[in-house]
Enzyme design. Structure first.
Site, short mmCIF file in Angstrom:
data_model
loop_
_atom_site.label_atom_id
_atom_site.label_comp_id
_atom_site.label_asym_id
_atom_site.label_seq_id
_atom_site.Cartn_x
_atom_site.Cartn_y
_atom_site.Cartn_z
N LYS A 176 12.45 41.03 -17.88
CA LYS A 176 12.10 42.23 -16.87
C LYS A 176 13.55 43.14 -16.37
CE LYS A 176 9.70 39.12 -14.15
NZ LYS A 176 8.13 39.01 -15.27
N LYS A 180 8.52 31.85 -28.62
CA LYS A 180 7.32 32.23 -27.70
C LYS A 180 6.10 31.32 -27.45
CE LYS A 180 4.96 34.47 -24.25
NZ LYS A 180 5.65 34.67 -23.41
N LYS A 192 5.00 41.34 -21.71
CA LYS A 192 4.21 42.84 -20.83
C LYS A 192 5.42 43.24 -20.79
CE LYS A 192 4.67 41.71 -16.38
NZ LYS A 192 4.97 39.95 -16.72
N GLY A 247 1.12 37.62 -14.92
CA GLY A 247 -0.71 37.39 -15.06
C GLY A 247 -0.16 36.05 -13.93
N ASN A 248 0.70 35.40 -13.06
CA ASN A 248 0.84 34.45 -12.85
C ASN A 248 -0.41 34.77 -11.11
OD1 ASN A 248 1.71 32.68 -14.20
ND2 ASN A 248 3.64 32.68 -13.66
#
Ligand code: ADP
Ligand code: MG
Length: 316
Positions: A279, A134, A217, A16-17
């Protein structure tokens, strides 16, 4: 596990960054420009012959929507988190459609790009709902946090920076709209799906119902990649490699690695939960489930990572 045409099917997950600063401070023009930059290496991958599905983060974008909710609460009823997730799938999806179609045309590789509003099934009894952890949105002073706690939200103090809302981040069980993504992919589209991890839903007696949660995600991306029969999963972020001993004098960038080595390093605490942890877990799960290759890579190196020549590469 290759596509019907024998070509590579590649799922690219973008952080997102890549589109906004972490605090969400970017004008629409600056966000569009950031997406434009992020699409150049994706277009090159498509032009080189891969069938590509894209997923993207939405943390800063959802953070901005939450602020609008909060500031306008007396005038417009606030909307739940799954609505915010769906809204960002549409807006980020549209920016990607415009930017990627332009970048493909510039490479003489024009093809349609389509974004699918995607729901992700989660379990209503996931432990995340009982113990939300979160963080979402920006930091606020305690008085503001107390106002929202009074209407049922969970907020937590994060040291001197202030308070943030925390929500459940349940395990993704199924990408419910993977079939739509597959149909578009088979028809020659580049597909954007499961943005922000997908809008979280649970199944109850009456069918599906949205819930106040955020699906990671990267974990959603590996599940979507498996459901689409992808050969390759590329997790694009802002560092070149996953690093063992990150930030210590013994830091060791991981180049070629295995499911077993990543598992051992993860168990030893080398990858923190909010950032590199999911990840590493995503690439591990994808290859363990039969995927051919997965990589964690800097966004501008996805093509080389897809060939196993950049990033942290995991192979079966
Ligand atoms: P994205 O927005 O792409 O999902 P994140 O900020 O969630 O990116 O995760 C990437 C960040 O993880 C890097 O910028 C880096 O600072 C951090 N990080 C934490 N631990 C590690 C590690 N062991 N190896 C590499 N990067 C790490
Ligand atoms: Mg992240």
């Amino acid at each position: 596990m290759s596509g019907d045409d024998g070509g590579e099917r590649v799922l690219v997950a973008l952080g997102g960054n890549a589109m906004t600063a972490p605090d969400g401070s970017a004008t629409p023009a600056a966000q569009a420009a950031a997406v434009e930059g992020a699409m150049r290496p994706v277009a090159a991958l498509v032009a080189a012959g891969a069938r590509v599905v894209l997923t993207h983060g939405n943390g800063p974008q959802v953070g901005n929507l939450l602020i609008k909710n909060q500031l306008a609460a007396a005038v417009v009823p606030p909307v739940p988190l799954d609505w915010c997730g769906a809204q960002t799938q549409a807006t980020v999806g549209m920016l990607i459609m415009n930017a990627l179609e332009r970048a493909l045309a510039a490479l003489d590789a024009a093809r349609p790009v389509s974004a699918v509003v995607t729901r992700t099934l989660v379990d209503a009894s996931d432990p995340g709902f009982a113990d939300p952890a979160k963080p979402v949105g920006r930091y606020f002073p305690e008085a503001e946090a107390r106002r929202f706690m009074a209407v049922g939200q969970v907020w937590r103090r994060f040291g001197a920076r202030g308070w943030r809302r925390v929500v459940a981040s349940p395990e993704p069980l199924e990408i419910l709209d993977a079939g739509a993504a597959r149909a578009l992919l088979d028809a020659g589209h580049v597909v954007v799906a499961a943005g922000g991890g997908g809008a979280p839903v649970v199944r109850d007696g009456a069918g599906l119902r949205g819930v106040e949660a955020v699906v990671d995600k990267d974990l959603a991306a590996q599940l979507l990649a498996r459901r689409l029969g992808a050969t390759t999963l590329l997790i694009a972020t802002d560092v070149e490699h996953a690093v063992a001993g990150y930030g210590t004098p013994e830091a060791r960038p991981l180049r070629r690695t295995t499911v077993a080595e990543l598992g051992a390093l993860a168990a030893a605490g080398h990858f923190p939960g909010g950032s590199m942890g999911p990840k590493v877990e995503a690439v591990r799960r994808f290859v363990a489930a039969g995927g051919r290759r997965a990589a964690i890579t800097r966004a501008d190196e996805i093509e080389a990572a897809g060939r196993g020549e950049a990033g942290t590469v995991v192979e079966a």
